[in-house]
Scaffold this motif. Structure first.
Motif, PDB file in Angstrom:
ATOM      1  N   THR A 105     -50.465  18.112 -10.853  1.00 59.54           N
ATOM      2  CA  THR A 105     -50.808  19.770 -10.718  1.00 59.54           C
ATOM      3  C   THR A 105     -50.997  20.416 -12.239  1.00 59.54           C
ATOM      4  OG1 THR A 105     -48.366  20.080 -10.609  1.00 59.54           O
ATOM      5  CG2 THR A 105     -49.487  19.955  -8.454  1.00 59.54           C
ATOM      6  N   LYS A 106     -50.680  19.361 -13.164  1.00 56.89           N
ATOM      7  CA  LYS A 106     -50.930  20.258 -14.615  1.00 56.89           C
ATOM      8  C   LYS A 106     -52.185  20.451 -14.863  1.00 56.89           C
ATOM      9  CE  LYS A 106     -46.255  18.931 -15.233  1.00 56.89           C
ATOM     10  NZ  LYS A 106     -45.173  19.756 -15.226  1.00 56.89           N
ATOM     11  N   ASN A 107     -52.511  21.330 -15.994  1.00 54.43           N
ATOM     12  CA  ASN A 107     -53.719  21.515 -16.136  1.00 54.43           C
ATOM     13  C   ASN A 107     -54.713  20.456 -16.528  1.00 54.43           C
ATOM     14  OD1 ASN A 107     -52.339  23.955 -16.285  1.00 54.43           O
ATOM     15  ND2 ASN A 107     -53.721  24.974 -17.884  1.00 54.43           N
TER      16      ASN A 107
ATOM     17  N   ASN B  47     -34.848  28.375 -18.763  1.00 55.47           N
ATOM     18  CA  ASN B  47     -35.589  28.698 -17.555  1.00 55.47           C
ATOM     19  C   ASN B  47     -36.553  27.936 -17.365  1.00 55.47           C
ATOM     20  OD1 ASN B  47     -36.870  29.429 -20.050  1.00 55.47           O
ATOM     21  ND2 ASN B  47     -38.096  31.008 -19.349  1.00 55.47           N
ATOM     22  N   SER B  48     -36.736  26.743 -18.031  1.00 52.61           N
ATOM     23  CA  SER B  48     -37.621  25.609 -17.994  1.00 52.61           C
ATOM     24  C   SER B  48     -37.430  24.706 -16.638  1.00 52.61           C
ATOM     25  CB  SER B  48     -37.569  24.507 -19.065  1.00 52.61           C
ATOM     26  OG  SER B  48     -38.697  23.872 -19.271  1.00 52.61           O
ATOM     27  N   PHE B  49     -38.288  23.986 -16.208  1.00 52.35           N
ATOM     28  CA  PHE B  49     -38.156  22.872 -15.238  1.00 52.35           C
ATOM     29  C   PHE B  49     -36.946  21.955 -16.174  1.00 52.35           C
ATOM     30  CE2 PHE B  49     -39.411  18.603 -13.577  1.00 52.35           C
ATOM     31  CZ  PHE B  49     -39.182  18.807 -12.373  1.00 52.35           C
ATOM     32  N   ILE B  50     -36.129  21.446 -14.895  1.00 54.48           N
ATOM     33  CA  ILE B  50     -34.767  20.678 -15.586  1.00 54.48           C
ATOM     34  C   ILE B  50     -35.198  19.471 -16.321  1.00 54.48           C
ATOM     35  CG2 ILE B  50     -34.722  19.411 -13.267  1.00 54.48           C
ATOM     36  CD1 ILE B  50     -31.460  19.905 -13.534  1.00 54.48           C
ATOM     37  N   ALA B  51     -36.477  18.707 -16.286  1.00 56.71           N
ATOM     38  CA  ALA B  51     -36.708  17.753 -16.916  1.00 56.71           C
ATOM     39  C   ALA B  51     -36.708  17.788 -18.489  1.00 56.71           C
ATOM     40  CB  ALA B  51     -38.110  17.230 -16.594  1.00 56.71           C
ATOM     41  N   SER B  52     -36.846  19.024 -19.275  1.00 55.67           N
ATOM     42  CA  SER B  52     -36.673  19.266 -20.266  1.00 55.67           C
ATOM     43  C   SER B  52     -35.052  18.874 -20.931  1.00 55.67           C
ATOM     44  CB  SER B  52     -36.937  20.876 -20.972  1.00 55.67           C
ATOM     45  OG  SER B  52     -38.113  21.386 -20.345  1.00 55.67           O
TER      46      SER B  52
ATOM     47  N   PHE C 270     -46.470  15.798 -23.523  1.00 54.00           N
ATOM     48  CA  PHE C 270     -47.346  16.174 -22.421  1.00 54.00           C
ATOM     49  C   PHE C 270     -47.087  15.445 -21.209  1.00 54.00           C
ATOM     50  CE2 PHE C 270     -49.475  17.573 -26.183  1.00 54.00           C
ATOM     51  CZ  PHE C 270     -50.095  18.716 -25.683  1.00 54.00           C
ATOM     52  N   SER C 271     -47.255  15.982 -19.833  1.00 54.98           N
ATOM     53  CA  SER C 271     -47.089  15.380 -18.740  1.00 54.98           C
ATOM     54  C   SER C 271     -48.502  15.560 -18.127  1.00 54.98           C
ATOM     55  CB  SER C 271     -46.248  16.274 -17.922  1.00 54.98           C
ATOM     56  OG  SER C 271     -46.340  15.927 -16.398  1.00 54.98           O
ATOM     57  N   PHE C 272     -48.997  14.407 -17.234  1.00 56.55           N
ATOM     58  CA  PHE C 272     -50.207  14.502 -16.570  1.00 56.55           C
ATOM     59  C   PHE C 272     -49.858  14.325 -15.033  1.00 56.55           C
ATOM     60  CE2 PHE C 272     -51.507  12.216 -20.630  1.00 56.55           C
ATOM     61  CZ  PHE C 272     -51.995  13.545 -21.420  1.00 56.55           C
TER      62      PHE C 272
ATOM     63  N   ASN D 227     -45.520   6.966 -19.170  1.00 53.26           N
ATOM     64  CA  ASN D 227     -45.590   7.094 -17.812  1.00 53.26           C
ATOM     65  C   ASN D 227     -45.196   8.510 -17.263  1.00 53.26           C
ATOM     66  OD1 ASN D 227     -42.903   7.030 -17.753  1.00 53.26           O
ATOM     67  ND2 ASN D 227     -42.407   5.149 -16.454  1.00 53.26           N
ATOM     68  N   SER D 228     -44.753   9.524 -17.987  1.00 58.56           N
ATOM     69  CA  SER D 228     -44.412  10.821 -17.460  1.00 58.56           C
ATOM     70  C   SER D 228     -44.131  11.772 -18.394  1.00 58.56           C
ATOM     71  CB  SER D 228     -43.169  10.689 -16.599  1.00 58.56           C
ATOM     72  OG  SER D 228     -42.026  10.421 -17.335  1.00 58.56           O
ATOM     73  N   GLY D 229     -44.120  12.830 -18.387  1.00 57.62           N
ATOM     74  CA  GLY D 229     -43.722  13.991 -19.455  1.00 57.62           C
ATOM     75  C   GLY D 229     -42.399  13.954 -19.579  1.00 57.62           C
ATOM     76  N   THR D 230     -41.471  13.372 -18.564  1.00 51.95           N
ATOM     77  CA  THR D 230     -40.061  13.359 -18.719  1.00 51.95           C
ATOM     78  C   THR D 230     -39.866  12.260 -19.885  1.00 51.95           C
ATOM     79  OG1 THR D 230     -39.625  13.935 -16.598  1.00 51.95           O
ATOM     80  CG2 THR D 230     -37.769  12.934 -17.734  1.00 51.95           C
ATOM     81  N   ASP D 231     -40.670  11.157 -19.724  1.00 50.98           N
ATOM     82  CA  ASP D 231     -40.283   9.952 -20.762  1.00 50.98           C
ATOM     83  C   ASP D 231     -40.915  10.664 -21.962  1.00 50.98           C
ATOM     84  OD1 ASP D 231     -38.985   8.500 -18.978  1.00 50.98           O
ATOM     85  OD2 ASP D 231     -40.120   6.565 -19.069  1.00 50.98           O
TER      86      ASP D 231
ATOM     87  N   GLU E 219     -42.042  19.441 -29.241  1.00 52.36           N
ATOM     88  CA  GLU E 219     -42.550  20.391 -28.225  1.00 52.36           C
ATOM     89  C   GLU E 219     -42.506  19.930 -26.969  1.00 52.36           C
ATOM     90  OE1 GLU E 219     -45.831  21.069 -31.614  1.00 52.36           O
ATOM     91  OE2 GLU E 219     -45.876  22.645 -30.183  1.00 52.36           O
ATOM     92  N   ASP E 220     -42.026  20.732 -25.787  1.00 47.77           N
ATOM     93  CA  ASP E 220     -42.469  20.309 -24.490  1.00 47.77           C
ATOM     94  C   ASP E 220     -43.754  21.224 -24.177  1.00 47.77           C
ATOM     95  OD1 ASP E 220     -42.517  20.115 -21.800  1.00 47.77           O
ATOM     96  OD2 ASP E 220     -40.563  20.505 -21.368  1.00 47.77           O
ATOM     97  N   ALA E 221     -44.793  20.333 -24.331  1.00 49.04           N
ATOM     98  CA  ALA E 221     -46.028  20.960 -23.851  1.00 49.04           C
ATOM     99  C   ALA E 221     -46.630  20.563 -22.718  1.00 49.04           C
ATOM    100  CB  ALA E 221     -47.196  20.589 -24.906  1.00 49.04           C
ATOM    101  N   CYS E 222     -45.781  20.244 -21.833  1.00 48.07           N
ATOM    102  CA  CYS E 222     -46.072  19.669 -20.459  1.00 48.07           C
ATOM    103  C   CYS E 222     -46.906  20.620 -19.625  1.00 48.07           C
ATOM    104  CB  CYS E 222     -44.730  19.312 -19.535  1.00 48.07           C
ATOM    105  SG  CYS E 222     -44.098  17.594 -20.510  1.00 48.07           S
ATOM    106  N   GLN E 223     -46.587  22.217 -19.707  1.00 50.56           N
ATOM    107  CA  GLN E 223     -47.314  23.095 -19.224  1.00 50.56           C
ATOM    108  C   GLN E 223     -48.465  23.779 -19.964  1.00 50.56           C
ATOM    109  OE1 GLN E 223     -44.778  25.777 -17.221  1.00 50.56           O
ATOM    110  NE2 GLN E 223     -43.802  24.271 -16.150  1.00 50.56           N
ATOM    111  N   ALA E 224     -48.845  23.067 -20.949  1.00 51.09           N
ATOM    112  CA  ALA E 224     -49.578  23.823 -21.956  1.00 51.09           C
ATOM    113  C   ALA E 224     -50.997  23.195 -22.429  1.00 51.09           C
ATOM    114  CB  ALA E 224     -48.866  24.556 -23.211  1.00 51.09           C
TER     115      ALA E 224
END
Ligand SMILES: *Cc1c(COP(=O)(O)O)cnc(C)c1O
Length: 387
Positions: free
Chosen positions: A192-194, A83-88, A187-189, A57-61, A163-168
C-alpha cells in the motif's frame, strides 16, 4: 461505497508490463540477488539522488539494518516520534537500543526540532554519558520532516541521522528527496505504500560506500565471498520478482504522486468549511500524500458515520507508541507527549490513492459535510476551528 484503497485498479493499468516482468524472472530462473535487484537498487538510488541502494525484505528491516550499520546497539538510545507506525520503534528495539520519543510539530505531524534540542540540552545538563546515538526522523504521511533544523542539531551533537522514509517515496524538502539527507534513508515497499510491491520489500539508500558495503553484508549472512562470513548478518533480502515488479512501478511513481497531490488539493477545496483540519504542506516541502489525514474533534463520530455510508477510513494511529502495551517497560505515561496524544484522538485518514475517482471523492466530502451540518444543528454551534 468508497474503499480505503483498491490495489487492483493500479494492477489493471499496468497488467501487461507486470506480467511480462514476472515472466522474465521465471524464465531466467534466478530468484535471489540477481540482476533485477541490483538494477532496481541503482534505479531507486538514482531516483533519490544518492549513490547506493541495498534491497532488503521490509521497511522494518531497512531501519534495523541501517541502525546496525551505524553501530547502534545495546545501551544506546535513538530519538524518534511516538505518532509513527510502531515499526519505527521496534526496529530500534531489535538492535538492543532504546527508543526515546519527542513530541511533534502541530502543523506537519513530524518530529519537532525544538523538542529534540530541548531533550539533548537536558541530557547534556545531567552530565551523564551521552547514550543517544542517532535520530530517526519519520516523514510521516508523506510530508518531509524539518530536515534543515534536524541536520543542524545532529551536527552540533554529533549524532547519526537515519531517516524513516517508509511513507515518503518521492517527497522532497528544499528540492531534495526524503531519505537522502541522513547517513541512510529507509524505505518500505509494502503493497500500500506510494511505491509498493506485490509482497514485502524494502531498501536502505546511502551515499557512503562503507555503509553500503556493511549493509550488503548485514542483509545476507555477513557473507563476503561464497561461504566466507566476516560478520553475523541475517537473511533480509529483497527477491528478484519483487525487484522486477518494483522496477516497472518506479517508472510511474512521479505520475502517481502527482495524482495523489492533485486529489489532495481537490479534497482540501471540497472540505473547506466542514470543520475538519486538512493536512498542510509547508513552504519548501513536497508532500506526497501517502495518507490524507484530517483532524476532527468529533473523530469517532465522523469515523462511524462514514462507515455507515460505506466509506472506509482508518486511524493512523489510534494509540501512540509510548502508550502501547508492547512498550510498557519504557515507563512512559499519558501526558508525556501532549500533541502526539491529543492528535491520536483526532486524526482520520480518508481514502486517497492515485486511482480514486472524482465521484468517490465527492461522496466522501459530501458525507463529511453532512456529518458536520447535522452535528452543528445538534450542538447549535457554528464555530469549530481548533488546533
Ligand atoms: C510501513 C512502515 C514501516 C515498516 O515497513 P514494513 O515494510 O511494513 O516493514 C516503518 N515505518 C513507517 C513509518 C511505515 O509506514
Amino acid at each position: 461505497m468508497v474503499p480505503f484503497i483498491d490495489l487492483t485498479r493500479q494492477y489493471k493499468e499496468i497488467e501487461e508490463e507486470i506480467l511480462s516482468a514476472t515472466r522474465r524472472v521465471f524464465e531466467k530462473g534466478r530468484f535471489i540477488l540477481g540482476e533485477e535487484v541490483s538494477t532496481f537498487e541503482e534505479e531507486f538510488a538514482r531516483y533519490c539522488g544518492v549513490r547506493y541502494g541495498v534491497g532488503v525484505n521490509s521497511g522494518t528491516d531497512a531501519i534495523y539494518l541501517a541502525l546496525k550499520a551505524a553501530g547502534v546497539g545495546e545501551g544506546d538510545e535513538v530519538v524518534t516520534v511516538a505518532n509513527s507506525f510502531i515499526a519505527s520503534a521496534l526496529a530500534i528495539s531489535f538492535t538492543g537500543a532504546k527508543p526515546i520519543f519527542v513530541d511533534i510539530e502541530p502543523e506537519t505531524y513530524n518530529l519537532d526540532p525544538d523538542a529534540l534540542e530541548a531533550l539533548l540540552k537536558r541530557r547534556r545538563a545531567t552530565g551523564k554519558r551521552q547514550r543517544i546515538k542517532a535520530i530517526l526522523p519519520v516523514h510521516l504521511y508523506g510530508h518531509p520532516a524539518e530536515m534543515g533544523a534536524i541536520m543542524e542539531i545532529a551536527d552540533r551533537y554529533n549524532l547519526h541521522i537515519i531517516e524513516d522514509a517508509c511513507q515518503a517515496h518521492g517527497a522532497e524538502f528544499n528540492n531534495k528527496k526524503a531519505g537522502s539527507f541522513g547517513a541512510m534513508g529507509c524505505f518500505s515497499f509494502y503493497p500500500t505504500k506510494n511505491l509498493g510491491g506485490f509482497g514485502d520489500g524494502g531498501m536502505v539508500i546511502t551515499d557512503d560506500k562503507k555503509l553500503y558495503k556493511k549493509l550488503r553484508l548485514l542483509r545476507c549472512y555477513g557473507e563476503k565471498k561464497k561461504y566466507e562470513h566476516i560478520l553475523q548478518g541475517g537473511n533480509s533480502r529483497l527477491d528478484e520478482i519483487q525487484a522486477a515488479l518494483l522496477r516497472v512501478k518506479l517508472r510511474y511513481l512521479d505520475q502517481w504522486n502527482e495524482q495523489r497531490r492533485a486529489k489532495a488539493h481537490r479534497y482540501k477545496k471540497e472540505l473547506e468549511g466542514t470543520g475538519v483540519v486538512c493536512p498542510a504542506e509547508k513552504e519548501g516541502s513536497r508532500h506526497v500524500y501517502h495518507l490524507f489525514v484530517i483532524r476532527s474533534k468529533k473523530r469517532n463520530g465522523l469515523h462511524a458515520s462514514l462507515k455507515k455510508r460505506g466509506i472506509d477510513t482508518l486511524i493512523h494511529y489510534p494509540i501512540p507508541i509510548h502508550l502501547q502495551k508492547a512498550y510498557r517497560d519504557l515507563g512512559c505515561q499519558r501526558g508525556n507527549f501532549r500533541i502526539t496524544e491529543r492528535f491520536s484522538g483526532q486524526v482520520l485518514s480518508l481514502p486517497l490513492f492515485p486511482e480514486l475517482t472524482e465521484s468517490e471523492m465527492d461522496e466522501v466530502a459530501g458525507a463529511i459535510r453532512l456529518f458536520n451540518d447535522l452535528s452543528d444543528r445538534r450542538t447549535n454551534r457554528g464555530k469549530r476551528r481548533f488546533y
